[in-house]
Design a protein around this motif. Structure first.
Motif, PDB file in Angstrom:
ATOM      1  N   PRO A 253     -22.278  52.508  -9.672  1.00 31.63           N
ATOM      2  CA  PRO A 253     -21.129  51.802  -9.105  1.00 31.63           C
ATOM      3  C   PRO A 253     -19.957  51.743 -10.081  1.00 31.63           C
ATOM      4  CG  PRO A 253     -22.857  50.240  -9.723  1.00 31.63           C
ATOM      5  CD  PRO A 253     -23.366  51.595 -10.081  1.00 31.63           C
ATOM      6  N   ALA A 254     -18.761  51.981  -9.583  1.00 28.10           N
ATOM      7  CA  ALA A 254     -17.562  51.776 -10.402  1.00 28.10           C
ATOM      8  C   ALA A 254     -17.146  50.323 -10.192  1.00 28.10           C
ATOM      9  CB  ALA A 254     -16.459  52.723  -9.966  1.00 28.10           C
ATOM     10  N   ARG A 255     -17.146  49.538 -11.244  1.00 28.28           N
ATOM     11  CA  ARG A 255     -16.883  48.108 -11.126  1.00 28.28           C
ATOM     12  C   ARG A 255     -15.937  47.652 -12.233  1.00 28.28           C
ATOM     13  NH1 ARG A 255     -18.779  49.094  -6.909  1.00 28.28           N
ATOM     14  NH2 ARG A 255     -20.417  48.036  -5.750  1.00 28.28           N
ATOM     15  N   TYR A 256     -15.484  46.388 -12.157  1.00 27.42           N
ATOM     16  CA  TYR A 256     -14.660  45.847 -13.233  1.00 27.42           C
ATOM     17  C   TYR A 256     -15.408  45.985 -14.545  1.00 27.42           C
ATOM     18  CZ  TYR A 256     -11.218  44.025 -10.035  1.00 27.42           C
ATOM     19  OH  TYR A 256     -10.230  43.931  -9.098  1.00 27.42           O
ATOM     20  N   LYS A 257     -14.689  46.469 -15.554  1.00 27.51           N
ATOM     21  CA  LYS A 257     -15.356  46.797 -16.816  1.00 27.51           C
ATOM     22  C   LYS A 257     -15.946  45.556 -17.485  1.00 27.51           C
ATOM     23  CE  LYS A 257     -14.645  49.433 -21.016  1.00 27.51           C
ATOM     24  NZ  LYS A 257     -15.053  48.388 -21.947  1.00 27.51           N
ATOM     25  N   ASP A 258     -17.144  45.711 -17.998  1.00 23.57           N
ATOM     26  CA  ASP A 258     -17.887  44.705 -18.790  1.00 23.57           C
ATOM     27  C   ASP A 258     -18.447  43.525 -17.991  1.00 23.57           C
ATOM     28  OD1 ASP A 258     -17.455  46.292 -21.001  1.00 23.57           O
ATOM     29  OD2 ASP A 258     -15.619  45.237 -21.582  1.00 23.57           O
ATOM     30  N   GLY A 259     -17.699  43.012 -17.015  1.00 24.52           N
ATOM     31  CA  GLY A 259     -18.235  41.910 -16.206  1.00 24.52           C
ATOM     32  C   GLY A 259     -18.933  42.414 -14.954  1.00 24.52           C
ATOM     33  N   TYR A 260     -18.690  43.674 -14.590  1.00 25.93           N
ATOM     34  CA  TYR A 260     -19.278  44.317 -13.405  1.00 25.93           C
ATOM     35  C   TYR A 260     -18.929  43.577 -12.103  1.00 25.93           C
ATOM     36  CZ  TYR A 260     -22.169  46.921 -16.751  1.00 25.93           C
ATOM     37  OH  TYR A 260     -22.611  47.713 -17.778  1.00 25.93           O
ATOM     38  N   GLY A 261     -17.773  42.925 -12.079  1.00 28.33           N
ATOM     39  CA  GLY A 261     -17.358  42.200 -10.876  1.00 28.33           C
ATOM     40  C   GLY A 261     -17.135  43.139  -9.700  1.00 28.33           C
ATOM     41  N   PRO A 262     -17.287  42.612  -8.465  1.00 26.78           N
ATOM     42  CA  PRO A 262     -17.188  43.456  -7.258  1.00 26.78           C
ATOM     43  C   PRO A 262     -15.770  43.972  -7.026  1.00 26.78           C
ATOM     44  CG  PRO A 262     -17.283  41.125  -6.677  1.00 26.78           C
ATOM     45  CD  PRO A 262     -17.519  41.195  -8.148  1.00 26.78           C
ATOM     46  N   VAL A 263     -15.670  45.183  -6.489  1.00 22.69           N
ATOM     47  CA  VAL A 263     -14.362  45.768  -6.209  1.00 22.69           C
ATOM     48  C   VAL A 263     -14.087  45.847  -4.708  1.00 22.69           C
ATOM     49  CG1 VAL A 263     -14.237  47.108  -8.348  1.00 22.69           C
ATOM     50  CG2 VAL A 263     -15.342  48.104  -6.334  1.00 22.69           C
ATOM     51  N   GLY A 264     -15.117  45.585  -3.894  1.00 21.19           N
ATOM     52  CA  GLY A 264     -15.002  45.762  -2.443  1.00 21.19           C
ATOM     53  C   GLY A 264     -13.852  44.985  -1.846  1.00 21.19           C
ATOM     54  N   ALA A 265     -13.759  43.708  -2.163  1.00 22.26           N
ATOM     55  CA  ALA A 265     -12.700  42.884  -1.567  1.00 22.26           C
ATOM     56  C   ALA A 265     -11.333  43.390  -2.019  1.00 22.26           C
ATOM     57  CB  ALA A 265     -12.887  41.424  -1.954  1.00 22.26           C
ATOM     58  N   TRP A 266     -11.252  43.825  -3.295  1.00 23.45           N
ATOM     59  CA  TRP A 266      -9.957  44.317  -3.785  1.00 23.45           C
ATOM     60  C   TRP A 266      -9.544  45.597  -3.080  1.00 23.45           C
ATOM     61  CZ3 TRP A 266      -6.301  41.864  -6.286  1.00 23.45           C
ATOM     62  CH2 TRP A 266      -6.647  40.673  -6.927  1.00 23.45           C
ATOM     63  N   PHE A 267     -10.454  46.533  -2.959  1.00 22.98           N
ATOM     64  CA  PHE A 267     -10.092  47.796  -2.307  1.00 22.98           C
ATOM     65  C   PHE A 267      -9.858  47.596  -0.808  1.00 22.98           C
ATOM     66  CE2 PHE A 267     -12.235  50.488  -5.768  1.00 22.98           C
ATOM     67  CZ  PHE A 267     -11.035  51.022  -6.200  1.00 22.98           C
ATOM     68  N   LEU A 268     -10.778  46.868  -0.148  1.00 18.69           N
ATOM     69  CA  LEU A 268     -10.746  46.823   1.312  1.00 18.69           C
ATOM     70  C   LEU A 268      -9.872  45.699   1.867  1.00 18.69           C
ATOM     71  CD1 LEU A 268     -14.557  47.477   1.853  1.00 18.69           C
ATOM     72  CD2 LEU A 268     -12.726  49.120   2.239  1.00 18.69           C
ATOM     73  N   LEU A 269     -10.052  44.490   1.350  1.00 18.50           N
ATOM     74  CA  LEU A 269      -9.325  43.345   1.907  1.00 18.50           C
ATOM     75  C   LEU A 269      -7.899  43.272   1.363  1.00 18.50           C
ATOM     76  CD1 LEU A 269     -10.039  40.872   3.769  1.00 18.50           C
ATOM     77  CD2 LEU A 269     -10.362  39.563   1.690  1.00 18.50           C
ATOM     78  N   PHE A 270      -7.768  43.478   0.050  1.00 18.81           N
ATOM     79  CA  PHE A 270      -6.449  43.351  -0.568  1.00 18.81           C
ATOM     80  C   PHE A 270      -5.696  44.696  -0.651  1.00 18.81           C
ATOM     81  CE2 PHE A 270      -8.758  39.831  -3.096  1.00 18.81           C
ATOM     82  CZ  PHE A 270      -8.475  38.882  -2.122  1.00 18.81           C
ATOM     83  N   LYS A 271      -6.350  45.752  -0.183  1.00 16.53           N
ATOM     84  CA  LYS A 271      -5.736  47.099  -0.165  1.00 16.53           C
ATOM     85  C   LYS A 271      -5.205  47.501  -1.550  1.00 16.53           C
ATOM     86  CE  LYS A 271      -6.000  47.065   4.434  1.00 16.53           C
ATOM     87  NZ  LYS A 271      -7.365  46.710   4.647  1.00 16.53           N
ATOM     88  N   CYS A 272      -5.985  47.213  -2.552  1.00 14.25           N
ATOM     89  CA  CYS A 272      -5.582  47.484  -3.930  1.00 14.25           C
ATOM     90  C   CYS A 272      -5.765  48.966  -4.270  1.00 14.25           C
ATOM     91  CB  CYS A 272      -6.453  46.616  -4.840  1.00 14.25           C
ATOM     92  SG  CYS A 272      -5.875  46.556  -6.510  1.00 14.25           S
TER      93      CYS A 272
END
Ligand code: FAD
Length: 638
Positions: A253-272
């Protein structure tokens, strides 16, 4: 004095190993069918099921919800739509019967979660808020507590065994291809457990820390995948001769570095958007290179591994760090609102949602942002592909080759099974689900629970059909297993004074050092982070050679206490996963999952020859592994 533990024998009709999402689903459904028949269901977990497994910290979204009854803000997908989506994401090779089976039942599980008290976000019309096409947003910090409560309310309290680490499955003395129980030890008390059952459901999640992680030192346990799932499901099933499938489909999984936080909401919900350090969008600039992996390279949505591939191309050229452009995303969403006062309000709301996304499921990421003074509305954050994991329910597909539903499984698959029960493996009486059932990724939390329900129902049917069966396991075998399980404690006691520092000793190896050795082999030879996930035939062969030495040394593992004994068995289980993986990627002579791993000697995808399953099976009688190729069969048209 050798370590002594009392033997506790427990009998059941259906034995569920693991009380995670799929284990809880299995318990809920199995109890429903078993209780009226007077049958007993027992569940065992090495942790406390309120907060165990991959959902322990909570989740911010349910990732599989079709919305067939029109309850979501948009999207009323059919099971056929879901099969097409999963097939694309997993590069054309899935068991469509299994995926379809989960899809047709998954919505009902989500409705149960809501009924049990899980808050699902609603829009102004009272519809579930979607994160992306397949997901719904939840206030899910207590998701696992809610699901565990449902399982606990149907299982009688005396039939729940927590803090018991399962180490081995039991096969019948008269039939080595018949599973009839499991053994394990209490991690708190001096008790050795022997569980005997007519049907066994193996649901102990996936595997982490088989490969060297990016985190080091005190941060070692911080990985994307929870450190407590150590591959017991795959290892134990392999040891009794169950055929494993898709052990090549590791997940990176490609995730926030070091904390491994989720990216799904950022990519999908916030259209980041994600870019390299120079502001270039690698998904745009690398389009032509990704399209080389046809037909999947131009499919929508782009398969997860290919998205990694595009990012890695930039990283290899020194164009990192890769950034999630959070300020631009928040700004763009707020600007959709013309009124200034309303816009400010929206801005605050978005900021709160961004933090909640982490606080609901990866609290450490929120702490990391706070400690690094990161305000997502002001500063972008680094993302990075992680070390590889094995998880059959996410954008990976490792697991056992299981029987599908009678109305959907292709005839060509039937021969593999000793009897046709849904989700039974190639070993009689052994069922699996969630991360354990292979070739059917994208189940996620809701699908894993659903598949647990499917397996639970089938296991009760199996136990009922074999109601006169009594497991045959000699006392001698139990004694031997007990000796093997506790051997590391005795070894430590025997030799601990041979050196001044107990962790360095010529007579034994401690589990942490053993794990480092395993991870070094896998990382350097089998395509870990240090080679940018690249390997080749010669490298894998050398890795397998070193794994054999490691296997020999596993008999010298030593443990200071019960806690460390658990680490010993976790690492032995990891070692089995490593071997199954290495053997599978050695056999698959192509690069089917670029971004997950690369075969340098076969850098291209070869649909003509390799659009098929590469399965492996360990033969406990001969102590040898074999590779079994099985056809991919399309059920749902393009
Ligand atoms: P788990 O739920 O992990 O349960 C495994 C259980 O087995 C645990 O209780 C563990 O304690 C027990 N166990 C392990 N080894 C042993 C042993 N030897 N003896 C006894 N017990 C043992 N899904 C979503 O829907 N939305 C998301 O946003 C989402 N995000 C995720 C984020 C992360 C970081 C991860 C890892 C997964 C995420 N998922 C998400 C997927 C979801 O968590 C899994 O699909 C699901 O938990 C799999 O269920 P399982 O029962 O197979 O495994």
């Amino acid at each position: 004095m050798p370590y002594e533990a009392e033997i506790k024998e427990v009998e059941a009709d259906v034995l569920i190993l693991g009380g995670g999402m799929s284990g809880c689903g299995a318990a809920v459904e199995a109890c429903y069918w078993a209780k009226p028949l007077g049958m007993k269901v027992v569940l065992v977990d090495k942790a406390a099921i309120d907060r165990s497994g991959a959902v322990a910290m909570g989740l911010s979204a349910i990732n599989t919800y079709l919305g067939m009854s029109g309850r979501a803000s948009y999207g009323q997908w059919t099971p056929e739509d879901f099969v097409k989506y999963v097939r694309t994401d997993l590069m054309g090779i899935v068991r469509e019967d299994l995926v379809y089976d989960v899809a047709r039942h998954v919505d009902s599980s989500v409705h149960l979660f809501e009924k049990w008290g899980l808050p699902i976000w609603k829009d102004k019309d009272g519809k579930y808020v979607r994160e992306g096409p397949w997901q719904v947003m939840i206030n899910g910090e207590s998701y696992k507590v809610i699901v565990a409560e449902a399982a606990k309310s149907v299982l009688d309290p005396e039939n729940i065994y927590e803090r018991v680490m399962i180490t081995h499955l039991l096969t019948d003395d008269n039939d080595p291809n018949r599973v009839c129980g499991a053994v394990g030890f209490s991690v708190r008390e001096d008790k050795f457990y022997v569980f005997k059952a007519k049907a066994v459901i193996c649901a102990m999640g996936g595997a982490v820390h088989v490969f060297r992680p990016r985190s080091t030192g005190e941060g070692l346990g911080r990985a994307w995948y929870p450190p407590w799932n150590a591959g017991s499901t795959y290892a134990l099933m392999a040891q009794v001769g169950a055929e494993l499938t898709c052990m090549d489909v590791r997940f990176v999984p490609a995730r926030y570095k070091d904390g491994y936080g989720p990216v799904g909401a950022w990519f999908l919900l916030f259209k980041c958007k994600a870019t390299n350090a120079f502001g270039e969008e690698y998904m745009v600039t690398r389009k032509a290179e990704v399209e080389k992996f046809q037909p999947y390279g131009s499919m929508k949505p782009m398969p997860t591994c290919l998205r990694n591939h595009a990012m890695l191309l930039d990283m290899r050229e020194g164009k990192g760090p890769i950034y999630m452009r959070t300020p631009e995303a928040i700004q763009a969403l707020a600007e959709e609102i013309p009124d200034e006062k309303e816009r400010k309000k929206k801005f605050k709301e978005l900021e709160a949602e961004a933090w909640e996304d982490f606080l609901d499921m990866t609290i450490t990421q929120a702490l990391l942002w706070a400690s690094m003074n990161i305000d997502p509305a002001v500063e972008p954050s680094e993302i990075m592909p992680s070390e590889p994991y094995f998880i059959g329910s996410h954008a990976g597909a490792s697991g056992a080759w299981v029987c599908g539903p009678s109305d959907a499984m292709p005839d060509e698959y039937k021969d593999a099974f000793p009897a046709l029960y849904n989700r039974m493996t190639t070993v009689m009486g052994l069922f699996t689900c969630g991360d354990g059932a292979g070739a059917s990724g994208h189940k996620f939390s809701s699908g894993s629970f659903t598949e647990g329900r499917i397996a639970g129902k089938a296991a009760v049917k199996f136990a009922r059909d074999h109601k006169d069966y009594t497991p045959a396991v000699s006392e001698e075998r139990i004694k031997k297993l007990k000796e093997i399980v506790y051997r590391p404690l005795n070894l430590y006691e025997q030799y601990k004074d041979a050196t001044t520092r107990p962790e360095i000793n010529p007579n034994y190896i401690r589990p942490k050092m053993f794990m480092f050795r395993l991870q070094k082999i896998m990382d350097e030879y089998v395509g870990g982070i240090s080679t940018y996930y690249t390997t080749s035939e010669k490298m894998i062969e050398q890795g397998l050679k070193l794994l054999q030495f490691l296997k020999e040394d596993s008999e010298k593992l030593a443990a200071e206490d019960l806690h460390e004994l658990q680490r010993v068995w976790e690492n032995i289980h990891r070692m089995w996963v490593a071997e199954a993986h290495a053997r599978t990627i050695l056999a698959r002579k192509e690069t089917r999952y670029p971004g997950y791993y690369y075969r340098a000697d076969y850098p291209e995808l070869d649909d003509a020859n390799w659009r098929k399953f590469v399965n492996v099976r360990y033969n406990p009688q001969t102590d040898e592994w074999e590779v079994i190729e099985r056809p991919y069969i399309q059920i749902v048209p393009e």
